[in-house]
Design an enzyme around this catalytic site. Structure first.
Site, PDB file in Angstrom:
ATOM      1  CG  ASP A  42      -1.721   1.264   1.206  1.00 37.12           C
ATOM      2  OD1 ASP A  42      -1.668   2.255   0.878  1.00 37.12           O
ATOM      3  OD2 ASP A  42      -3.081   1.054   1.891  1.00 37.12           O
ATOM      4  CE1 TYR A  98      -7.576  10.695 -10.161  1.00 39.49           C
ATOM      5  CE2 TYR A  98      -8.321  12.353 -11.658  1.00 39.49           C
ATOM      6  CZ  TYR A  98      -7.622  11.195 -11.374  1.00 39.49           C
ATOM      7  OH  TYR A  98      -7.078  10.375 -12.524  1.00 39.49           O
ATOM      8  CE  LYS A 133      -4.160  11.194 -10.813  1.00 39.58           C
ATOM      9  NZ  LYS A 133      -3.191  10.290 -10.932  1.00 39.58           N
ATOM     10  CB  ILE A 180      -8.382   5.622 -19.618  1.00 38.00           C
ATOM     11  CG1 ILE A 180      -7.190   6.804 -19.530  1.00 38.00           C
ATOM     12  CG2 ILE A 180      -7.829   4.302 -20.450  1.00 38.00           C
ATOM     13  CD1 ILE A 180      -6.052   6.431 -18.843  1.00 38.00           C
ATOM     14  CB  THR A 239      -9.730   1.851 -17.091  1.00 42.00           C
ATOM     15  OG1 THR A 239     -10.302   3.146 -16.332  1.00 42.00           O
ATOM     16  CG2 THR A 239      -8.885   2.291 -17.932  1.00 42.00           C
TER      17      THR A 239
HETATM   18  N1  LIG Z   1      -8.955   5.743 -16.056  1.00 42.47           N
HETATM   19  C1  LIG Z   1      -8.795   7.175 -16.503  1.00 42.47           C
HETATM   20  O1  LIG Z   1      -9.864   7.854 -17.132  1.00 42.47           O
HETATM   21  C2  LIG Z   1      -7.493   7.915 -16.218  1.00 42.47           C
HETATM   22  C3  LIG Z   1      -7.467   9.156 -16.605  1.00 42.47           C
HETATM   23  C4  LIG Z   1      -6.273  10.054 -16.414  1.00 42.47           C
HETATM   24  C5  LIG Z   1      -5.506   9.264 -15.648  1.00 42.47           C
HETATM   25  N2  LIG Z   1      -5.578   8.136 -14.993  1.00 42.47           N
HETATM   26  C6  LIG Z   1      -4.555   7.633 -13.896  1.00 42.47           C
HETATM   27  O2  LIG Z   1      -4.122   6.738 -14.370  1.00 42.47           O
HETATM   28  C7  LIG Z   1      -3.696   5.573 -13.215  1.00 42.47           C
HETATM   29  C8  LIG Z   1      -4.168   4.306 -13.498  1.00 42.47           C
HETATM   30  O3  LIG Z   1      -5.563   4.482 -13.634  1.00 42.47           O
HETATM   31  P1  LIG Z   1      -6.510   3.008 -13.958  1.00 42.47           P
HETATM   32  O4  LIG Z   1      -7.526   3.833 -14.826  1.00 42.47           O
HETATM   33  O5  LIG Z   1      -5.422   1.850 -14.475  1.00 42.47           O
HETATM   34  O6  LIG Z   1      -6.985   2.708 -12.736  1.00 42.47           O
HETATM   35  P2  LIG Z   1      -7.237   1.286 -11.916  1.00 42.47           P
HETATM   36  O7  LIG Z   1      -8.002   1.511 -10.729  1.00 42.47           O
HETATM   37  O8  LIG Z   1      -7.403   0.249 -12.788  1.00 42.47           O
HETATM   38  O9  LIG Z   1      -5.710   1.201 -11.313  1.00 42.47           O
HETATM   39  C9  LIG Z   1      -5.292   1.835 -10.133  1.00 42.47           C
HETATM   40  C10 LIG Z   1      -4.385   0.598  -9.303  1.00 42.47           C
HETATM   41  O10 LIG Z   1      -3.978   1.506  -8.154  1.00 42.47           O
HETATM   42  C11 LIG Z   1      -4.007   0.556  -7.092  1.00 42.47           C
HETATM   43  N3  LIG Z   1      -4.104   1.556  -5.900  1.00 42.47           N
HETATM   44  C12 LIG Z   1      -5.050   2.090  -5.302  1.00 42.47           C
HETATM   45  N4  LIG Z   1      -4.680   2.623  -4.096  1.00 42.47           N
HETATM   46  C13 LIG Z   1      -3.307   2.154  -3.755  1.00 42.47           C
HETATM   47  C14 LIG Z   1      -2.529   2.162  -2.727  1.00 42.47           C
HETATM   48  N5  LIG Z   1      -2.852   2.978  -1.654  1.00 42.47           N
HETATM   49  N6  LIG Z   1      -1.316   1.466  -2.809  1.00 42.47           N
HETATM   50  C15 LIG Z   1      -1.118   0.921  -3.779  1.00 42.47           C
HETATM   51  N7  LIG Z   1      -1.869   0.505  -5.024  1.00 42.47           N
HETATM   52  C16 LIG Z   1      -2.911   1.313  -4.920  1.00 42.47           C
HETATM   53  C17 LIG Z   1      -5.259  -0.182  -7.289  1.00 42.47           C
HETATM   54  O11 LIG Z   1      -5.611  -1.504  -6.505  1.00 42.47           O
HETATM   55  C18 LIG Z   1      -5.405  -0.269  -8.492  1.00 42.47           C
HETATM   56  O12 LIG Z   1      -4.760  -1.753  -9.050  1.00 42.47           O
HETATM   57  C19 LIG Z   1      -4.071   6.394 -11.986  1.00 42.47           C
HETATM   58  O13 LIG Z   1      -3.383   7.102 -11.423  1.00 42.47           O
HETATM   59  C20 LIG Z   1      -5.099   7.310 -12.571  1.00 42.47           C
HETATM   60  O14 LIG Z   1      -5.409   8.622 -11.831  1.00 42.47           O
HETATM   61  C21 LIG Z   1      -6.698   7.453 -15.053  1.00 42.47           C
END
Ligand SMILES: NC(=O)c1ccc[n+]([C@@H]2O[C@H](COP(=O)([O-])OP(=O)(O)OC[C@H]3O[C@@H](n4cnc5c(N)ncnc54)[C@H](O)[C@@H]3O)[C@@H](O)[C@H]2O)c1
Length: 295
Positions: free
Chosen positions: A80, A176, A180, A234, A236
């Site tokens: 974590d 958030y 960022k 994205i 996801t």
């Molecule tokens: N999905 C989107 O639209 C989007 C857009 C821009 C940026 N992002 C950024 O991209 C990155 C990845 O996003 P994603 O869409 O793959 O999301 P996701 O939720 O699939 O992946 C995030 C991962 O971070 C892990 N996580 C969360 N808190 C944690 C902690 N305290 N310690 C360790 N691990 C932890 C989660 O378990 C998860 O596996 C993130 O930083 C997100 O903010 C996402």
């Protein structure tokens, strides 16, 4: 002394990651999985870390198959990123298992949360800042110390977001967005410290928080580059709730390409930032958002 420019590399080597290990935080997530697979395909060993005990079995099977097909190695550790006291013990476990020095980080771990600002519960607000900013900082710090210890150059890619540049229409995510934006500034600050010893003055001014700062001259280490990647929306699991509310189709209308992105579209940007192809890039943000912020 400055580090020599890698001008001798052939074009096909510019995106390669041979003989280096890349750590990926948030490693069980959607972007991390896709990017991690491309790292393994590009010759790098990959260490995935995430707070969940293990990645999904089908995901891990696919990752292992890609590693085997490419002569690379993938490993997984639970961590974590908020848990400062556990960072060193996990890195102590990882270090002896590595074939190649840790020379890259993709910091993906992040959470979001939605609330109208006037009603934002303070604990929820703080948690988002703690995971996204402090958690990211702790991992970059641990990785930089590993690179210094091994006396190798490295590249750190912090996954920020276009939400660090704009405010998302139709969704109230002030914590958030603030987190960022902070990552953009964190990356610039770390890039300045870890790029070259000329970048800081000798000594530090004592303060209440740090009454006895070290006044030792800074040790000289090979440069570590630090950049952010700012994805647009994205497709996801993190955006699933938004889709149910019809927001993803709205977001598609807000960028110049008329759709939201797929996690796989961040493979090339991350490989570019990690590899020697981006050797003169540090302290920068690479925005990959379908033109969302340019409108
Ligand atoms: N999905 C989107 O639209 C989007 C857009 C821009 C940026 N992002 C950024 O991209 C990155 C990845 O996003 P994603 O869409 O793959 O999301 P996701 O939720 O699939 O992946 C995030 C991962 O971070 C892990 N996580 C969360 N808190 C944690 C902690 N305290 N310690 C360790 N691990 C932890 C989660 O378990 C998860 O596996 C993130 O930083 C997100 O903010 C996402």
């Amino acid at each position: 002394m400055t580090h020599p420019a890698p001008v001798h590399l052939q074009t096909r080597e510019l995106f390669r990651l041979d003989e280096r290990t890349i750590l990926i935080s948030g490693g069980a997530g959607a972007v991390a999985t896709s990017v991690g697979e491309s790292i393994l395909e590009s010759g790098g060993d990959a260490v995935f870390i995430d707070m969940v005990p293990a990645p999904k079995p089908e995901t891990w099977k696919s990752i292992q198959a890609i590693a085997a097909a490419n002569g690379t190695r993938a490993s997984y550790y639970q961590l974590d990123v908020q848990d400062a006291s556990n960072v060193d013990p996990v890195f102590d476990k990882i270090r002896p298992t590595l074939r190649f020095p840790l020379r890259g980080l993709v910091a993906c771990a992040g959470i979001s949360g939605e609330s109208d600002a006037c009603d934002y519960p303070v604990d929820a607000f703080r948690k988002i800042l703690d995971v996204n900013i402090t958690g990211t900082f702790l991992i970059t710090q641990a990785v930089a110390k590993e690179m210094h210890r091994a006396k190798v150059t490295g590249s750190i890619v912090i996954v920020a977001s276009m939400s660090g540049w704009n405010s998302n229409k139709g969704i109230n995510t002030s914590a958030y967005n603030a987190s960022k934006s902070a990552l953009h500034q964190l990356a610039r600050s770390l890039a300045a410290e870890w790029g070259h010893p000329q970048n800081t003055f000798l000594g530090s001014t004592p303060s209440e928080l740090n009454p006895n700062p070290s006044n030792e001259p800074r040790a000289i280490y090979p440069p570590i580059r630090v950049n952010t990647l700012s994805p647009g929306h994205i497709d996801t699991p993190i955006s699933e709730a938004a889709r149910v509310r019809g927001l993803t189709s709205e977001w598609s209308k807000q960028n110049m390409l008329g759709r939201i992105s797929q996690a796989a579209e961040f493979r090339a940007p991350v490989l570019f930032l990690l590899s020697d192809g981006s050797s003169y890039m540090t302290g920068a943000d690479l925005r990959v958002d379908g033109g969302h912020c340019a409108w």
